[in-house]
Design an enzyme around this catalytic site. Structure first.
Site, short mmCIF file in Angstrom:
data_model
loop_
_atom_site.label_atom_id
_atom_site.label_comp_id
_atom_site.label_asym_id
_atom_site.label_seq_id
_atom_site.Cartn_x
_atom_site.Cartn_y
_atom_site.Cartn_z
N ARG A 23 -10.14 1.80 -0.94
CA ARG A 23 -10.12 0.77 0.10
C ARG A 23 -9.98 1.43 1.45
O ARG A 23 -9.05 2.20 1.70
CB ARG A 23 -9.00 -0.24 -0.13
CG ARG A 23 -8.91 -1.31 0.96
CD ARG A 23 -8.06 -2.48 0.54
NE ARG A 23 -8.68 -3.25 -0.52
CZ ARG A 23 -9.66 -4.15 -0.32
NH1 ARG A 23 -10.14 -4.34 0.91
NH2 ARG A 23 -10.15 -4.81 -1.33
N ARG A 59 -1.83 -11.41 -3.52
CA ARG A 59 -2.10 -9.98 -3.35
C ARG A 59 -0.93 -9.25 -2.70
O ARG A 59 -0.83 -8.03 -2.78
CB ARG A 59 -3.37 -9.79 -2.50
CG ARG A 59 -4.65 -10.09 -3.27
CD ARG A 59 -5.85 -10.15 -2.36
NE ARG A 59 -5.85 -11.35 -1.53
CZ ARG A 59 -6.84 -11.71 -0.74
NH1 ARG A 59 -7.93 -10.94 -0.66
NH2 ARG A 59 -6.78 -12.82 -0.02
N GLN A 60 -0.02 -10.01 -2.08
CA GLN A 60 1.17 -9.39 -1.48
C GLN A 60 2.33 -9.49 -2.48
O GLN A 60 3.30 -10.19 -2.26
CB GLN A 60 1.50 -10.09 -0.16
CG GLN A 60 0.38 -9.99 0.88
CD GLN A 60 0.77 -10.61 2.20
OE1 GLN A 60 1.81 -10.30 2.76
NE2 GLN A 60 -0.07 -11.50 2.70
N LYS A 88 -13.00 2.96 -6.92
CA LYS A 88 -13.23 2.68 -5.51
C LYS A 88 -12.05 3.16 -4.68
O LYS A 88 -10.97 3.47 -5.20
CB LYS A 88 -13.43 1.19 -5.27
CG LYS A 88 -12.12 0.39 -5.41
CD LYS A 88 -12.20 -1.01 -4.87
CE LYS A 88 -10.81 -1.66 -4.88
NZ LYS A 88 -10.81 -3.03 -4.41
N ASP A 105 -12.57 -2.15 -10.12
CA ASP A 105 -11.52 -1.22 -9.70
C ASP A 105 -10.56 -1.01 -10.87
O ASP A 105 -10.63 -1.69 -11.89
CB ASP A 105 -10.78 -1.71 -8.46
CG ASP A 105 -10.23 -3.13 -8.62
OD1 ASP A 105 -9.85 -3.50 -9.75
OD2 ASP A 105 -10.18 -3.86 -7.62
N GLY A 114 -0.34 -31.19 14.53
CA GLY A 114 -0.65 -30.45 13.31
C GLY A 114 0.34 -30.64 12.19
O GLY A 114 0.11 -30.17 11.07
N GLU A 115 1.47 -31.32 12.46
CA GLU A 115 2.44 -31.56 11.39
C GLU A 115 1.83 -32.45 10.31
O GLU A 115 1.04 -33.34 10.60
CB GLU A 115 3.69 -32.25 11.95
CG GLU A 115 4.51 -31.39 12.89
CD GLU A 115 5.72 -32.14 13.42
OE1 GLU A 115 6.07 -33.20 12.84
OE2 GLU A 115 6.30 -31.69 14.41
#
Length: 322
Positions: free
Chosen positions: A198, A100-101, A196, A173, A42-43
């Site tokens: 979550r 989003r973080q 809204k 939102d 996977g590298e």
């Protein structure tokens, strides 16, 4: 080839090569040649197949799913370009994963958007070109210049040529109200808000609507949809409140199977998005994919030649306020 672009090179990772090809075509140069492959474990292996010493290198790679794989591939490409003596390396990230973080909203969690910014700088990126970041403050996570574009001009041109009846722009939102307000002002249309809550990462619930949508065509605007929970719950409550037709304009449609299934069963008339990430054509969903290659290509040309990108934030003489 235009003499201004003799030192310009555009390369693509494997996340969205069709967009990179269109960007290179817009700029008027061939897409750079690179070998990108994976070892059995996977590298990722990267090799540039042409001389980039002293060149202005732009690497096009949205960090869409598989997010970690595409992010690592971008980091390796940046490192390889720096080690090949590129004069400057710009990471062109049409969709910035982990956006989003962007804050510490609960105990003992990572601000991963900042971590990714640190990784890009550590890999050797001199500049970042992004589009419709989930949060404006992410630009401040970088210690290098960030050119933050928006797809609003692309959506505006489409909406102006596809008139909707008595249109109202809706934010799904509270966090998206500024983007919705921008569309509302540019189009000269009304504005409404869906409030809204979550429930979890996969479910949201629309509580009520602020604004009049009775008998009107409604356009829900947002930067990102993945599981489509927010946009579908918003569409459902808007229909209950008497909306005539409900459309969605989403910059990044990073759809998974949950999102596709929800869209099929939703009250949405159509989903309008961009090719910032690969978007599959799915039966049962009326999907329009707008091309952002000219927008990104024009930004690349201006960055390379040291010109201002400010005019990219204007449409028909109107300034876009993000």
């Amino acid at each position: 080839m235009n003499e201004d672009y003799q030192l310009l090179k555009i390369f693509s990772g494997r996340a969205n090569p069709s967009l990179a090809t269109k960007i290179a075509q817009y700029v008027g140069i061939p897409l750079g040649q690179a070998t990108i492959s994976s070892f059995p474990d996977g590298e990722t292996f990267v090799k540039f197949n042409e001389n980039i010493r002293g060149r202005d290198v732009f690497i096009v790679q949205p960090t869409c799913p598989p997010t970690n794989h595409n992010l690592m591939e971008l980091l390796i490409m940046i490192d390889a370009a720096k080690r090949a003596s590129a004069a400057r390396v710009t990471a062109v990230i049409p969709f910035y994963g982990y956006a989003r973080q962007d804050r510490k909203d609960q105990p003992r969690v990572s601000i991963t958007a900042k971590l990714v910014a640190n990784l890009l700088v550590a890999a050797g990126a001199n500049r970042v070109l992004a589009m419709d970041l989930h949060a404006q403050q992410i630009q401040g996570f970088f210690d290098i210049p960030v050119d933050h574009l928006t797809a609003v001009p692309v959506f505006y041109k489409y909406l102006e040529t596809n008139s909707l009846l008595d249109l109202v722009v809706v934010s799904p939102d509270v966090g998206g109200i500024k983007m919705a307000s921008t569309y509302s002002q540019l189009l000269g249309k009304g504005l409404a808000l869906v409030v809204k809550k979550r429930i979890d990462a996969y479910h949201t619930e629309a509580d009520f609507v602020v604004g009049d949508v009775q008998g009107k065509d409604v356009l829900i605007v947002d930067d990102l949809t993945e599981t489509a929970g927010t946009v579908v719950s918003a569409a459902n409550i808007l229909k209950k409140k008497g909306a005539r037709r409900v459309f969605a304009g989403i910059s990044h449609a990073v759809l998974n199977q949950i999102g596709i299934n929800r869209l099929r069963d939703s009250q949405l008339e159509a989903l309008i998005t961009t090719n910032s990430v690969p978007v599959p054509m799915v039966e049962g969903i009326r999907l329009t994919v707008l091309d952002v290659a000219p927008l990104l290509g024009e930004a690349i040309k201006r960055i390379h030649t040291g010109m201002s990108v400010t005019s990219l934030f204007e449409v028909d003489g109107k300034k876009i306020n993000l």
